[in-house]
Design a protein around this motif. Structure first.
Motif, PDB file in Angstrom:
ATOM      1  N   LYS B 104      38.218  26.756  15.035  1.00  0.00           N
ATOM      2  CA  LYS B 104      37.955  26.534  13.934  1.00  0.00           C
ATOM      3  C   LYS B 104      39.618  26.156  13.784  1.00  0.00           C
ATOM      4  CE  LYS B 104      35.949  30.456  11.949  1.00  0.00           C
ATOM      5  NZ  LYS B 104      35.080  31.647  11.063  1.00  0.00           N
ATOM      6  N   PHE B 105      40.317  26.893  13.963  1.00  0.00           N
ATOM      7  CA  PHE B 105      42.217  25.554  13.406  1.00  0.00           C
ATOM      8  C   PHE B 105      41.415  24.870  13.829  1.00  0.00           C
ATOM      9  CE2 PHE B 105      43.194  29.827  16.048  1.00  0.00           C
ATOM     10  CZ  PHE B 105      43.123  30.696  14.977  1.00  0.00           C
ATOM     11  N   CYS B 106      41.165  23.978  14.572  1.00  0.00           N
ATOM     12  CA  CYS B 106      40.493  22.932  13.895  1.00  0.00           C
ATOM     13  C   CYS B 106      39.587  21.916  12.813  1.00  0.00           C
ATOM     14  CB  CYS B 106      39.718  21.798  15.299  1.00  0.00           C
ATOM     15  SG  CYS B 106      40.999  21.825  16.676  1.00  0.00           S
ATOM     16  N   GLY B 107      39.093  23.009  12.729  1.00  0.00           N
ATOM     17  CA  GLY B 107      38.730  22.529  11.021  1.00  0.00           C
ATOM     18  C   GLY B 107      37.256  22.221  11.276  1.00  0.00           C
ATOM     19  N   TYR B 108      36.554  23.158  12.970  1.00  0.00           N
ATOM     20  CA  TYR B 108      34.854  23.200  12.606  1.00  0.00           C
ATOM     21  C   TYR B 108      34.550  24.299  12.311  1.00  0.00           C
ATOM     22  CZ  TYR B 108      36.453  17.926  13.743  1.00  0.00           C
ATOM     23  OH  TYR B 108      36.937  16.966  13.413  1.00  0.00           O
ATOM     24  N   ASP B 109      33.409  24.880  12.924  1.00  0.00           N
ATOM     25  CA  ASP B 109      32.536  26.075  12.472  1.00  0.00           C
ATOM     26  C   ASP B 109      32.175  26.016  14.144  1.00  0.00           C
ATOM     27  OD1 ASP B 109      33.398  27.706  10.405  1.00  0.00           O
ATOM     28  OD2 ASP B 109      32.177  25.658   9.515  1.00  0.00           O
ATOM     29  N   GLY B 110      31.606  24.744  14.308  1.00  0.00           N
ATOM     30  CA  GLY B 110      31.186  24.226  15.714  1.00  0.00           C
ATOM     31  C   GLY B 110      30.876  23.240  16.536  1.00  0.00           C
ATOM     32  N   LEU B 111      30.212  22.648  16.955  1.00  0.00           N
ATOM     33  CA  LEU B 111      30.219  21.909  17.702  1.00  0.00           C
ATOM     34  C   LEU B 111      29.144  21.683  19.134  1.00  0.00           C
ATOM     35  CD1 LEU B 111      31.699  19.097  19.997  1.00  0.00           C
ATOM     36  CD2 LEU B 111      32.175  21.452  21.394  1.00  0.00           C
ATOM     37  N   ILE B 112      28.741  19.849  18.506  1.00  0.00           N
ATOM     38  CA  ILE B 112      27.497  19.390  19.330  1.00  0.00           C
ATOM     39  C   ILE B 112      27.573  18.493  20.398  1.00  0.00           C
ATOM     40  CG2 ILE B 112      24.813  18.658  19.340  1.00  0.00           C
ATOM     41  CD1 ILE B 112      24.858  19.461  15.829  1.00  0.00           C
ATOM     42  N   LEU B 113      27.651  19.015  21.241  1.00  0.00           N
ATOM     43  CA  LEU B 113      27.849  18.017  22.313  1.00  0.00           C
ATOM     44  C   LEU B 113      26.432  17.127  22.715  1.00  0.00           C
ATOM     45  CD1 LEU B 113      30.601  16.894  23.550  1.00  0.00           C
ATOM     46  CD2 LEU B 113      29.769  18.781  25.137  1.00  0.00           C
ATOM     47  N   GLU B 114      26.141  15.798  23.095  1.00  0.00           N
ATOM     48  CA  GLU B 114      25.012  15.105  22.845  1.00  0.00           C
ATOM     49  C   GLU B 114      25.353  13.936  23.980  1.00  0.00           C
ATOM     50  OE1 GLU B 114      23.426  15.128  19.797  1.00  0.00           O
ATOM     51  OE2 GLU B 114      24.066  12.732  18.860  1.00  0.00           O
ATOM     52  N   GLY B 115      24.186  13.384  24.318  1.00  0.00           N
ATOM     53  CA  GLY B 115      24.302  12.454  24.879  1.00  0.00           C
ATOM     54  C   GLY B 115      24.735  12.113  26.744  1.00  0.00           C
ATOM     55  N   ARG B 116      25.320  11.492  27.121  1.00  0.00           N
ATOM     56  CA  ARG B 116      26.077  11.238  28.667  1.00  0.00           C
ATOM     57  C   ARG B 116      26.674  10.239  28.617  1.00  0.00           C
ATOM     58  NH1 ARG B 116      21.839  11.007  33.420  1.00  0.00           N
ATOM     59  NH2 ARG B 116      21.547  13.207  33.364  1.00  0.00           N
ATOM     60  N   ALA B 117      27.923  11.301  28.909  1.00  0.00           N
ATOM     61  CA  ALA B 117      29.372   9.670  28.589  1.00  0.00           C
ATOM     62  C   ALA B 117      28.776   8.760  30.113  1.00  0.00           C
ATOM     63  CB  ALA B 117      30.570  10.724  29.500  1.00  0.00           C
ATOM     64  N   ALA B 118      29.685   7.294  30.353  1.00  0.00           N
ATOM     65  CA  ALA B 118      29.334   6.566  30.977  1.00  0.00           C
ATOM     66  C   ALA B 118      29.889   7.181  32.245  1.00  0.00           C
ATOM     67  CB  ALA B 118      29.754   5.442  30.415  1.00  0.00           C
ATOM     68  N   GLU B 119      31.157   8.263  32.554  1.00  0.00           N
ATOM     69  CA  GLU B 119      32.229   7.527  33.384  1.00  0.00           C
ATOM     70  C   GLU B 119      32.644   9.532  32.984  1.00  0.00           C
ATOM     71  OE1 GLU B 119      33.158   6.238  35.626  1.00  0.00           O
ATOM     72  OE2 GLU B 119      32.089   4.329  34.286  1.00  0.00           O
ATOM     73  N   PRO B 120      33.284  10.099  34.392  1.00  0.00           N
ATOM     74  CA  PRO B 120      33.984  11.477  34.253  1.00  0.00           C
ATOM     75  C   PRO B 120      34.900  11.669  32.758  1.00  0.00           C
ATOM     76  CG  PRO B 120      34.107  11.284  36.350  1.00  0.00           C
ATOM     77  CD  PRO B 120      33.711   9.293  36.091  1.00  0.00           C
ATOM     78  N   THR B 121      34.621  12.484  32.256  1.00  0.00           N
ATOM     79  CA  THR B 121      35.126  12.368  30.845  1.00  0.00           C
ATOM     80  C   THR B 121      35.658  14.364  31.171  1.00  0.00           C
ATOM     81  OG1 THR B 121      34.155  10.427  29.949  1.00  0.00           O
ATOM     82  CG2 THR B 121      34.854  12.303  28.572  1.00  0.00           C
ATOM     83  N   TYR B 122      36.900  13.745  29.767  1.00  0.00           N
ATOM     84  CA  TYR B 122      37.113  15.255  28.988  1.00  0.00           C
ATOM     85  C   TYR B 122      37.121  14.916  27.769  1.00  0.00           C
ATOM     86  CZ  TYR B 122      42.051  15.408  29.416  1.00  0.00           C
ATOM     87  OH  TYR B 122      43.258  15.657  29.723  1.00  0.00           O
ATOM     88  N   ILE B 123      37.001  16.212  27.153  1.00  0.00           N
ATOM     89  CA  ILE B 123      37.175  16.311  26.284  1.00  0.00           C
ATOM     90  C   ILE B 123      37.989  16.766  25.142  1.00  0.00           C
ATOM     91  CG2 ILE B 123      35.887  16.849  22.973  1.00  0.00           C
ATOM     92  CD1 ILE B 123      34.206  14.389  25.419  1.00  0.00           C
ATOM     93  N   ALA B 124      39.032  16.286  24.295  1.00  0.00           N
ATOM     94  CA  ALA B 124      39.929  17.243  23.733  1.00  0.00           C
ATOM     95  C   ALA B 124      39.949  17.074  22.427  1.00  0.00           C
ATOM     96  CB  ALA B 124      41.537  16.810  24.444  1.00  0.00           C
ATOM     97  N   ILE B 125      40.080  18.710  22.026  1.00  0.00           N
ATOM     98  CA  ILE B 125      39.425  18.605  20.158  1.00  0.00           C
ATOM     99  C   ILE B 125      41.366  19.058  19.563  1.00  0.00           C
ATOM    100  CG2 ILE B 125      38.417  19.556  18.158  1.00  0.00           C
ATOM    101  CD1 ILE B 125      36.164  19.408  20.230  1.00  0.00           C
TER     102      ILE B 125
END
Lengths: 84, 608
Positions: B104-125
């Motif tokens: 929420k401090f990033c400005g979002y009420d929610g996060l929808i994560l979909e699909g599949r990454a091609a390589e091992p990934t981590y997500i930083a928001i």
């Protein structure tokens, strides 16, 4: 008559025992038992927020503090239960 | 937008490395509130019955509530909805920690994560910006290592990192997601995240959450904090482990795969023993004045060096269920589950089942890699956790969950303790009949929380005697509905009474936060959410037959204790279900009737 009393947290911390038998006059009620326990350990404050069961039934499902006790009854003083 | 909401939902498409932001319509908020409610609606709209849990088509829907991250007590919760690889159907799960507040401090009420990454990934928001980062150095690492590495790398707290462990990478179907030392525990979300080639997500923001009436909110929040601190003093002192001894006394503490509900050695795994021999300090979630987690260390013996904070359910499942009376082994087992990223509850209940199969001679030491998997063998219990996480010998089958074991040993279905493939928690419903409906009708399979925890009411309320049938349907309905709205607010259930959020909600916290009247509608919102979840379950093929209990509970009376002789036979349980369906406004097959859907305004949602 003698009844069996079982103490759970937080009461057991103050009674420093988990169970005992207490001698009461015939016809005594749960209120009488609580007075006796308070006299022994001074835990009226904890008992007032405890869940009390008599033979596995909640005291409010019986006659509350007026519930008449019988020889051999098992009375438990449990913490307030809320799941989780 | 209303106070308490950021008004935006972040959507991350891993396949296309595409980020989009969607608005959160006010009519969705007033109907479904947030958290579990809005996430269930997104699931309904986007994840059909044909979607396989570990396919790119499945999604992880993280959703906060209006209170998440606000300056009020225990505003820590984030809800996660996805399709479960453990059960094959709808899953909702929530966790504390700092991830949701920072989303929420990033400005979002929610996060929808979909699909599949091609390589091992981590997500930083980070302050609203999304980065897709290389996770090849994190792959294979345990959850605590990942949280430490990422928190140092990004200057945040470990509790802001949601991470899968090695068990998720190995697709253990009940792999959890860790948020620091809290968990999205049940149902296998860890395997879903890892199946998307994503190891972790972290959120780090510095924005402000709007509050409609900041002064009034501050006053009400202070009162709720005071109430929580005072009324939950036992949680602070002893944690949920305080229930071990009472549940055993009440004859409701599942033991040796529900063969009985009295564990003779319960004192060795009780809160008293924990506090006296292992407790080091308390740990708390975001803004929590209670801090119920009891962090324990093992200082001597076979499990020396182990450290974790086991909850009641973990003690019940790794302990009583497995016949294990060594609390140091439970602390070690809990630590391993957290590090590998495994749900302790499914783990314990599955090991207990395998212990019974071992003692019956159905499986043997060739299957277990030489382990004597008997009840009470603490070392074998701990070793089976490792074997499951690493998919070694019998662990490879356990990693497939109840569905895997049922497929291998169909003739032993009666002793497989699950409902809708989710293993049972640590209460025996033969000792509290309301709890049978709790497990039977919970939206995610057998769950004591989502399904409505009834034991308090069944001890304290005259008309709800623990062995009564009539009236239990309405009781469970109200508990479920109230839990559904609490799970949508973003607060922890432990502090809910401080806010006035019981099954007759009171107070004005939400009004001060949002600027509109919501409290009078909370139970209706909860009921709408629960019915939406039931529509989803119906769509996925779950009806009355799937609301049935494990055979053991319906055929084998409890052998001892205050509930001795009690069993939930088909006649009794069907009466309970009829009572519940009638209270719900569902038909005899467990489908919400058209009138019920109309009354709750769900048709309008379905039409959209």
């Amino acid at each position: 008559m003698r009844v069996k009393v079982r103490y759970f947290l937080p009461c057991s911390e103050r009674t420093v025992r988990s169970d005992e038998e207490i001698e009461l006059e015939e016809g005594s009620s749960l209120r009488d038992l609580i007075q006796e326990i308070h006299r022994r350990y001074g835990i009226g404050d904890l008992i007032s927020s405890s869940f009390i069961t008599v033979n596995g039934k909640g005291a409010p499902q019986l006659s509350g503090l007026d519930t008449k006790l019988r020889p051999g009854d098992v009375i438990c003083f449990m913490p307030p239960l809320s799941g989780g | 937008m209303l106070g308490g909401y950021m008004g935006k939902v972040l959507r991350i498409d891993l396949t296309r490395k595409n980020v989009s932001v969607e608005s959160l319509p006010i009519e969705v908020v007033t109907k479904f509130l947030g958290g579990r409610g809005i996430a269930a609606l997104i699931y309904y709209n986007e994840i059909g019955p044909e979607v396989a849990p570990l396919s790119p088509q499945n999604k992880l829907i993280f959703m906060t509530g209006p209170l998440t991250g606000t300056p009020a007590p225990a505003t820590t919760k984030t809800e996660l909805v996805t399709k479960s690889p453990e059960t094959g159907h709808y899953l909702c799960s929530n966790a504390g920690g700092h991830f949701g507040p920072h989303l929420k401090f990033c400005g979002y009420d929610g996060l929808i994560l979909e699909g599949r990454a091609a390589e091992p990934t981590y997500i930083a928001i980070i302050n609203g910006e999304v980065q897709f980062l290389d996770a090849s150095d994190l792959w294979g690492k345990k959850t605590d290592e990942v949280a430490t590495i990422l928190s140092r790398r990004h200057g945040c707290r470990p509790e802001q990192v949601v991470t899968a462990g090695p068990a998720g990478e190995k697709r253990v179907v009940f792999a959890c997601l860790q948020v620091g030392d809290r968990s999205f525990g049940r149902g296998g979300a860890g395997a879903v995240l890892a199946s998307k080639n994503v190891k972790a997500i972290l959120a780090y923001g510095s924005g402000k959450i709007p509050i409609a009436d900041p002064e009034e909110f501050r006053v009400l929040a202070a009162a709720a904090t005071k109430h929580a601190r005072e009324s939950r003093i036992n949680h602070t002192k002893y944690g949920t482990a305080q229930y071990v001894a009472p549940m055993n006394e009440l004859g409701a503490f599942p033991t040796r795969n529900f063969q009985t509900a009295i564990f003779p050695e319960y004192q060795k795994i009780s809160a008293e023993t924990m506090k006296g021999e292992f407790w080091v300090r308390n740990k708390g979630c975001y803004r929590c004045p209670v801090a119920c987690a009891q962090y324990c260390e093992v200082r001597a013996g076979k499990f020396k060096g182990a450290a974790s904070d086991p909850e009641y359910e973990t003690i019940g499942t790794l302990g009583g269920q497995c016949g294990v009376s060594d609390l140091s082994a439970i602390i070690a087992g809990n630590m391993l589950c957290d590090q590998y990223g495994i749900d302790t509850m499914s783990m314990g209940t599955l090991i207990a089942l395998c212990m019974e199969l071992f003692e019956k001679g159905v499986i043997n030491e060739r299957d277990t890699g030489g382990l004597k998997l008997t009840f009470g063998n603490a070392e074998a219990m701990v070793e089976m956790i490792r074997a499951t996480a690493e998919r070694r010998h019998l662990g490879d089958l356990i990693a497939e969950g109840m569905r895997g074991l049922a497929a291998r040993f169909p003739e032993h279905a009666d002793i497989m303790m699950h409902v809708k493939w989710l293993p049972l928690p640590a209460y025996d419903p033969r000792a509290f009949y309301g709890n049978a409906l709790t497990y039977g009708t919970s939206s995610r399979g057998a769950c004591h929380n989502v399904g409505g925890w009834s034991i308090r009411a069944e001890l304290l309320t005259k008309e709800y005697d623990r062995f009564a049938i009539k009236g239990k349907g309405l009781l469970i309905k109200r508990l479920q509905d109230s839990r559904a709205y609490v799970d949508s607010l973003g607060i922890c259930t432990v502090v809910r009474s401080g806010y006035g959020y019981g099954d007759s909600p009171t107070g004005e916290v939400l009004e001060a936060l949002t600027g509109i009247s919501l409290t009078p509608y909370l139970m209706e919102i909860g009921e709408r959410i629960y019915n939406l979840e039931r529509v989803i379950l119906n769509r996925e093929g779950y009806f009355r037959d799937e609301d049935m209990l494990p055979g053991r509970l319906m055929k084998e009376p409890l052998p001892e204790g205050p509930a001795k002789g009690h069993v939930l036979d088909a006649e009794k349980y069907n009466l309970l279900l009829d009572d519940y369906y009638a209270a719900r406004g569902w038909d005899a097959e467990g489908r919400p009737t058209p009138e019920t859907l109309q009354r709750l305004g769900l048709y309008e949602v379905f039409k959209e």
